[in-house]
Design an enzyme around this catalytic site. Structure first.
Site, PDB file in Angstrom:
ATOM      1  CD  GLU A  83     131.550 104.459 120.228  1.00 50.69           C
ATOM      2  OE1 GLU A  83     130.641 103.701 120.576  1.00 50.69           O
ATOM      3  OE2 GLU A  83     132.729 104.111 120.114  1.00 50.69           O
TER       4      GLU A  83
ATOM      5  CE  LYS B 183     135.316  95.790 115.522  1.00 47.67           C
ATOM      6  NZ  LYS B 183     134.712  96.201 116.797  1.00 47.67           N
TER       7      LYS B 183
ATOM      8  CG  HIS C  29     132.747  99.588 112.579  1.00 45.91           C
ATOM      9  ND1 HIS C  29     132.325  98.338 112.222  1.00 45.91           N
ATOM     10  CD2 HIS C  29     132.764  99.592 113.937  1.00 45.91           C
ATOM     11  CE1 HIS C  29     132.099  97.619 113.319  1.00 45.91           C
ATOM     12  NE2 HIS C  29     132.359  98.357 114.373  1.00 45.91           N
TER      13      HIS C  29
ATOM     14  NE  ARG D  44     134.915  79.451 130.395  1.00 50.94           N
ATOM     15  CZ  ARG D  44     136.153  79.877 130.491  1.00 50.94           C
ATOM     16  NH1 ARG D  44     137.148  79.030 130.407  1.00 50.94           N
ATOM     17  NH2 ARG D  44     136.424  81.148 130.664  1.00 50.94           N
TER      18      ARG D  44
ATOM     19  CG  ASP E 269     136.720  98.960 118.903  1.00 52.49           C
ATOM     20  OD1 ASP E 269     136.264  97.812 118.765  1.00 52.49           O
ATOM     21  OD2 ASP E 269     136.100  99.880 119.475  1.00 52.49           O
TER      22      ASP E 269
ATOM     23  CG  ASP F 106     132.133  96.278 109.571  1.00 59.33           C
ATOM     24  OD1 ASP F 106     131.335  96.999 110.209  1.00 59.33           O
ATOM     25  OD2 ASP F 106     133.264  96.659 109.247  1.00 59.33           O
ATOM     26  CG  HIS F 107     127.633  96.662 114.124  1.00 61.55           C
ATOM     27  ND1 HIS F 107     128.858  96.747 114.702  1.00 61.55           N
ATOM     28  CD2 HIS F 107     126.975  97.782 114.510  1.00 61.55           C
ATOM     29  CE1 HIS F 107     128.934  97.870 115.407  1.00 61.55           C
ATOM     30  NE2 HIS F 107     127.803  98.523 115.315  1.00 61.55           N
TER      31      HIS F 107
ATOM     32  CE  LYS G 239     135.043 102.818 122.413  1.00 61.88           C
ATOM     33  NZ  LYS G 239     133.752 102.293 121.999  1.00 61.88           N
TER      34      LYS G 239
ATOM     35  CE  LYS H  15     126.118 101.520 112.962  1.00 60.45           C
ATOM     36  NZ  LYS H  15     125.366 101.602 114.197  1.00 60.45           N
TER      37      LYS H  15
HETATM   38  C1  BG6 Z   1     131.845  98.136 117.963  1.00 62.27           C
HETATM   39  C2  BG6 Z   1     133.050  98.584 118.731  1.00 62.27           C
HETATM   40  O1  BG6 Z   1     132.224  97.365 116.863  1.00 62.27           O
HETATM   41  O2  BG6 Z   1     131.141  99.274 117.514  1.00 62.27           O
HETATM   42  C3  BG6 Z   1     132.640  99.460 119.905  1.00 62.27           C
HETATM   43  O3  BG6 Z   1     133.741  97.448 119.224  1.00 62.27           O
HETATM   44  C4  BG6 Z   1     131.776 100.611 119.434  1.00 62.27           C
HETATM   45  O4  BG6 Z   1     133.776  99.957 120.599  1.00 62.27           O
HETATM   46  C5  BG6 Z   1     130.653 100.093 118.569  1.00 62.27           C
HETATM   47  O5  BG6 Z   1     131.258 101.257 120.581  1.00 62.27           O
HETATM   48  C6  BG6 Z   1     129.893 101.242 117.947  1.00 62.27           C
HETATM   49  O6  BG6 Z   1     128.769 100.738 117.302  1.00 62.27           O
HETATM   50  P1  BG6 Z   1     127.492 101.628 117.085  1.00 62.27           P
HETATM   51  O7  BG6 Z   1     126.582 100.780 116.291  1.00 62.27           O
HETATM   52  O8  BG6 Z   1     126.971 101.972 118.444  1.00 62.27           O
HETATM   53  O9  BG6 Z   1     127.981 102.841 116.352  1.00 62.27           O
END
Ligand code: BG6
Length: 506
Positions: free
Chosen positions: A220, A152, A244, A47, A239, A181-182, A344, A186
């Site tokens: 984290e 996600k 993950h 937007r 999250d 799902d990234h 976190k 990895k």
């Molecule tokens: C994301 C979460 O999917 O993954 C975040 O929404 C998190 O909260 C992040 O910080 C962590 O990803 P990575 O690749 O830095 O471990």
């Protein structure tokens, strides 16, 4: 490597954080490695009142700041392929404009109908945008493929995920939908498969006879940064664990697939999810811990608590730490506990799996040192990617004193310049139509189904405490109580950082 077919890559949510931190730098990396098709166009949609040139300027800064590839000489050339469309994706009429603009770009850059639509928007748009695209026939695969990548979280609970899926499949085929799902992109997560199935030595030990328990940690050190709105509706369980961490459990616990075929791998992971022992709502307090970070001082500096963060309710009960104990009811894992935790504002950023092996049946050596309980295989996903095996060694000299030593492999010792980012890998796979590293709907639903009693228990049972933990500590100290067994606790790769760790019930 083969280049993907020529296509348009359209990102909805182009002015957001993910686009600038991950998506565009990843696409630029592919470009520099000559992995993009010659006829390729990247279109940002959101937007915000931007135009092609102001969007390009933003993306140039993003690449300079976040790209992992150390080659900035081709940015100018790359940006010639980048365009921007300002529109409101909730308004069906704006899609006429989108359609026309995409058509013009296709003609100009000689691209047929192949298109990827990437949804990097707030989740409430995940059904609206695909619906509007379909209403404008932009899902049609008559003249080329059309794929939809969805970030996600896929739903916020079991029912909303099912509703989202029902909406999507009204106009999209399952094979068009890529649920990203990234973590699966990895390198070190994929290496879990290679470690397990390319080495004959692990497989005979990889079961309930030799493994005592399995620990998965994703810590984290950052807080929620500017994501207050998102995090308030999510929390640590949704999250990180729903997606993950359960995917990692899937790779650790799966049976060997018959081949590297996407469906062979995904079937085995799905079987793991289907074998997760259901958690009863009345047991939630016994098998889970939730916490929220509170303000603290780290090295003399004030660090805000979660409730003081931007866009967070000052009475919020959203968890920023979650830990779970559970079982996988099958022949390989029957009776072996799995422990997973995420949080976190912990003392460090680390992602690892620890396989704790059982003690030897009879320990011959000095009983003073508890080395016998210390055989651990640590699979470090990030940072300092690698594998560490801890085992007992004789201390040189008289007698039989034993000490634990490390056999440690670091990815950095390999002569590769860098580990490609997860998004780089996944976007490339999506461009090639390879779904191996994307989550199937059955997995997503099985993960929600497993977690629903915990979500409901935390919501409905006011007796289940939400623990406060000082920012910079390892989360609620009660989390150690989850781990069964004498003198056992989580692995703590480093110490607390907070000057005074405080733990309390909120
Ligand atoms: C994301 C979460 O999917 O993954 C975040 O929404 C998190 O909260 C992040 O910080 C962590 O990803 P990575 O690749 O830095 O471990």
């Amino acid at each position: 490597m083969n280049k993907p077919d020529s296509h348009l890559f359209v990102i909805f949510g182009a002015s957001g954080d993910l686009t600038k931190r991950k998506l565009v730098p990843a696409i630029y990396s592919l470009y520099v490695q000559n992995l993009l098709p010659d006829n390729f166009t990247l279109v940002g949609v959101s937007r915000s009142e931007l135009n092609d040139s102001s969007f390009r300027e933003k993306m140039e800064n993003a690449i300079n700041q976040f790209s992992q590839i150390n080659n900035f000489s081709r940015i100018e050339q790359f940006l010639q392929k980048v365009f921007y469309i300002s529109m409101d994706s909730t308004k069906p009429e704006d899609f006429d404009f989108l359609k026309n603009r995409l058509q013009k770009l296709r003609t100009e850059f000689k691209i047929n109908s192949n298109t990827i639509f990437y949804l990097s928007t707030p989740p409430n748009l995940y059904s609206i945008i695909p619906h509007n695209l379909a209403a404008h026939n932009l899902n049609n695969q008559k003249d080329g493929w059309v794929r939809l990548i969805i970030e996600k979280p896929f739903g916020n609970d079991y029912d909303s995920a099912q509703n989202l899926e029902n909406e999507l499949i009204k106009s999209w085929d399952d094979e068009q939908i890529y649920r990203i799902d990234h973590y699966l992109g990895k390198e070190t997560v994929q290496n879990l498969l290679v470690t397990r199935f390319s080495n004959g030595i692990f497989e005979p030990l990889w079961n309930r006879n030799y493994i005592h328990h399995v620990e998965v940690t994703s810590a984290e050190s950052i807080g929620i940064e500017d994501r207050g709105v998102y995090y308030e509706s999510t929390g640590a369980l949704r999250d990180m664990i729903q997606n993950h961490l359960l995917q990692i459990v899937g790779l650790i616990a799966m049976e060997p697939p018959s081949s590297l075929d996407p469906s062979a791998i995904r079937n085995e992971i799905l079987k793991v999810f289907q074998s997760l022992r259901p958690i009863k709502e009345e047991d939630v307090q016994k098998v889970s811990i939730r916490g929220q970070y509170i303000a603290s001082r780290i090295k003399g500096e004030h660090v805000s608590g979660y409730r003081e963060e931007k866009s967070v309710d000052s009475n919020s009960t959203v968890e920023t730490y979650a830990a779970l104990k559970f079982y996988i009811d099958n022949w390989r894992w029957g009776g072996i506990p799995f422990y997973i935790r995420t949080g976190k504002r912990l003392p460090t950023t680390v992602n690892e799996v620890v396989i704790h092996f059982k003690k030897t049946p009879h320990f011959l050596f000095s009983k003073d040192r508890e080395v016998n309980s210390c055989n651990q295989l640590v699979l470090r996903i990030q940072p300092d990617e690698g594998i560490l095996l801890k085992f007992g060694m004789k201390i040189p000299g008289a007698g039989f004193e034993v000490q634990t030593v490390n056999m440690d492999f670091h990815y950095s010792d390999l002569s590769v310049d860098r580990i490609p980012s997860a998004y780089e890998r996944l976007l490339y796979d999506a461009m090639k139509g390879d779904t191996t590293l994307f989550a199937r709907i059955e997995e997503v639903m099985a993960a929600w189904k497993f977690l629903m009693p915990v979500i409901n228990g935390w919501k409905n049972n006011k007796k289940i405490p939400l623990y406060g933990y000082s920012a910079g500590t390892w989360g609620p100290e009660y989390a150690d109580k989850l781990i069964e067994g004498e003198n056992m606790s989580w692995r703590y790769p480093c110490k607390n950082l907070a000057d005074d760790g405080v733990y309390c019930e909120l």
